[in-house]
Design an enzyme around this catalytic site. Sequence first.
Site, PDB file in Angstrom:
ATOM      1  N   HIS A  35       0.853  -1.188   0.000  1.00 36.73           N
ATOM      2  CA  HIS A  35       0.000   0.000   0.000  1.00 36.73           C
ATOM      3  C   HIS A  35       0.893   1.243   0.000  1.00 36.73           C
ATOM      4  O   HIS A  35       1.828   1.344   0.800  1.00 36.73           O
ATOM      5  CB  HIS A  35      -0.918   0.003   1.221  1.00 36.73           C
ATOM      6  CG  HIS A  35      -1.846   1.174   1.265  1.00 36.73           C
ATOM      7  ND1 HIS A  35      -2.853   1.356   0.353  1.00 36.73           N
ATOM      8  CD2 HIS A  35      -1.914   2.240   2.101  1.00 36.73           C
ATOM      9  CE1 HIS A  35      -3.508   2.471   0.622  1.00 36.73           C
ATOM     10  NE2 HIS A  35      -2.949   3.034   1.683  1.00 36.73           N
ATOM     11  N   TYR A  63      -6.976  10.079  -0.835  1.00 36.16           N
ATOM     12  CA  TYR A  63      -7.148  10.739   0.459  1.00 36.16           C
ATOM     13  C   TYR A  63      -5.958  11.659   0.713  1.00 36.16           C
ATOM     14  O   TYR A  63      -4.862  11.462   0.161  1.00 36.16           O
ATOM     15  CB  TYR A  63      -7.296   9.722   1.599  1.00 36.16           C
ATOM     16  CG  TYR A  63      -6.122   8.785   1.790  1.00 36.16           C
ATOM     17  CD1 TYR A  63      -4.951   9.201   2.442  1.00 36.16           C
ATOM     18  CD2 TYR A  63      -6.175   7.457   1.354  1.00 36.16           C
ATOM     19  CE1 TYR A  63      -3.879   8.343   2.636  1.00 36.16           C
ATOM     20  CE2 TYR A  63      -5.111   6.591   1.535  1.00 36.16           C
ATOM     21  CZ  TYR A  63      -3.966   7.033   2.180  1.00 36.16           C
ATOM     22  OH  TYR A  63      -2.903   6.175   2.359  1.00 36.16           O
ATOM     23  N   ASP A  75     -30.094 -18.001  16.682  1.00 39.99           N
ATOM     24  CA  ASP A  75     -31.530 -17.960  16.408  1.00 39.99           C
ATOM     25  C   ASP A  75     -31.808 -18.999  15.340  1.00 39.99           C
ATOM     26  O   ASP A  75     -31.326 -18.853  14.200  1.00 39.99           O
ATOM     27  CB  ASP A  75     -31.924 -16.555  15.934  1.00 39.99           C
ATOM     28  CG  ASP A  75     -33.396 -16.441  15.584  1.00 39.99           C
ATOM     29  OD1 ASP A  75     -34.224 -16.390  16.513  1.00 39.99           O
ATOM     30  OD2 ASP A  75     -33.708 -16.395  14.377  1.00 39.99           O
TER      31      ASP A  75
END
Length: 805
Positions: A225, A253, A539
């Site tokens: 990066h 940015y 659930d």
Amino acid sequence: MPRPRDVPSRARVVIIGGGVGGASIAYHLAQLGERDVVLLERNELTSGSTFHSAGLVGQLRGSVSLTRMMMDSVQLYGRLDCGWVPCGGIRLACSAEREEEVLRQVAWAKTFGLPLQLISADEAQELFPLMVTDGVRCASYLPTDGYLDPSLLTYALVDGARQAGHGVFTQTRVEDIVVRDGRVRSVKTQWGDIEAEVVVNAGGMFAAELGRMAGVRVPVVPFAHEYLVTQPFRDRAADEHLPTLRDPDLLIYFREEGAGLVMGGYERHSAPWSLDQHLVDRIPPDFNGRLLEEDWPRFEEIAANSARRVPEMEDVKVTRLINGPEAFTPDNEFCLGETEVAGLFVAAGFCAHGLAGAGGIGKVMAEWIVGGEPTIDVWEMDIRRFGPQYRSPRYTLARAKEVYETYYDIRYPGHERQAGRPLRTSSAYSWHAEHGAAFGEKSGWERVNWYQSNAAAGDEGLRPRGWAGMHWSPAIGAEVLATRERAGLFDESSFAKLEVAGPGAAQLLERLCDNHVAREVGSITYTQMLNRRGGIECDFTVTRVREDLFQIVTGTAFGNHDASWIHRHLPGDGSVRLTDVTAQWACFALWGPSSREILTPLTPDELGFGYMTMREVAVGDVPVRALRVTFVGELGWELYCPTEYGAGLWRTLWDAGAPHGLIAGGYRAIDAMRLEKGYRVWGADITPDESPLEAGLGFCVRDERTFVGADALTEPDRRLRCLVLDDPRSVALGNEPVRIGGEVRGRVTSGGYGYAVERSIAYAYLPAHVGIGSAVEVDIFGRWVAGEVTREPLLDPGGERVRSV
């Protein structure tokens, strides 16, 4: 050669990694009173990825929990001596779609009390005078965002840990992690072994390598990066600060660096780093405190875009192009939590925003380690979300590469990722493809969203406005109405299926479930499992197949999560066995008023067994486990068969249904119908942060409060409510603020259009005193849409359809 370190022979907690993540975990453990903690760093503090971080901190994120974690970070940074600069942050919108995104974010921020402001292009320029307004439609501005120095932050956190008595050992390389009987036991270092109850892998880009030592797959990939740092070129007063600036449409940015700028971005042509021929990360052992060579050709697009927004970037002198590896996950979310090895935790995969999240990460992880479970819903960041397909380095890389290269893209509802597909397919997959299926993907499964072949029978005029209409088809409405009026056939084979078996199975489930599940053989029970806070951890439905065998069916993406929750509670005597049998069973749902007429001629067996019961039957030539259950509110069955029979069962059902107007439907129709019936979805309407009493599921909670989490259940001060909006084309997507009497009192958990009731439906947690008929407003892309709280379910409130005989 570094001098030997005098490491202790044991510690309760050993943290591996001296970057900002490991430092924050140590700091927060100290805040919770943990004193027996050791932090190990292979080289020097920050020498992995932390030291070359750009340092931007933005708070508003795509989930409730992650936003809260970022807000926790900012609160912490304001208290530490870490170079924190609360300069504010601007995000530009340069397209109509991006403007909608900004409007949605401004609304979303209201539910947190974040002072996110909608500003004009000119107002953005006033705050950041270096920018030009070309193409800017609007912007958002959050004055509490900022930036900091990554090294100062790390050292401040470590100083806090040291003051609590934690041992911090640099130049200490971990050579092995010892696992025995499924639990972490010790860490082997170059200076000696350390016994430990808990080991935290906070190794950053080395996390996958450390995981392999314990037999655990940590799916992170190092990517190169880049960002640049300019020389000073502008006049600046000592107490004057530029806000950070993001222009996602240009992929860039900015933040200030003295009188210069830091500028970076996310290029479309990513560079995974240090992978071998099998795409396994092999980072050089001596890669410590180092950067990669400057790669100007790859940065060219970013550099050119930066000059379009800040023209002075065309001529500015560059001090250096920083090119450093950062660890990315396959879904661009953190990788946190306890692994399948008991006591071995991971905090890695920070996807280049670890500085922004470090404070919140440390807090969550420390609470998790001390308390045994997280204190907020972190499922989207939980390492358990990654299924076995992520053991493949190629699949992991393909998914991680896709998220890096689309980092700034707008994620519309219903957006489908493309990398690594198709991977997991049902036995009827070929039939679906041949009949015009529009496939989505979840947990690697190819699932039918809708059949485009049904679109002609739908109504294009029902397309919702804005984002809700982006990934949409009139086929959805056609499938809903045909199911409601005749019958629909749905492939639910991707639903996760677990078997709990053995002489202790009934006792275990009775202890974990809030409902009574150890009923007679053949019974089906809808239930939850709760955490110690009383929140809904799981659930699902439980079917008692035999006296000592129970089948659990849960959501496609939740199998690993639910299995892990049950596994951690298994008795140590071997009396209960837990098995994931998802791939062994196909599941096809036949629902609708004509479903009995379709199924009866296909079986010699009696179909008169009641709602929420199961029978073993034959359908055509196929042995089937027939469950009288529904997720759409219609008469019908979920039909389970061994996978090898699946294709034949689907064809049999389809051929038999043709004279009755049977339609094949997808998951988008299921979701629309479950909204009309008020059925909850875990991860949206219900999470580990909500109790069944808050969620309107009190009917599942048995009177004998002997189950886990029962002690935490109290009378709720908020409840999940059904809302209907006055404008049927304005559809809530989730996270929109809900206003009552001019005050924001909740946020939407899920929403959609009900094709049978012809209403825009939303669910939201609201104060308990807000009653049926109360007027509400929902902010949908900057417009407050009126609605009211209504009684649920909207369709068939008496349940006559599902109980039809």
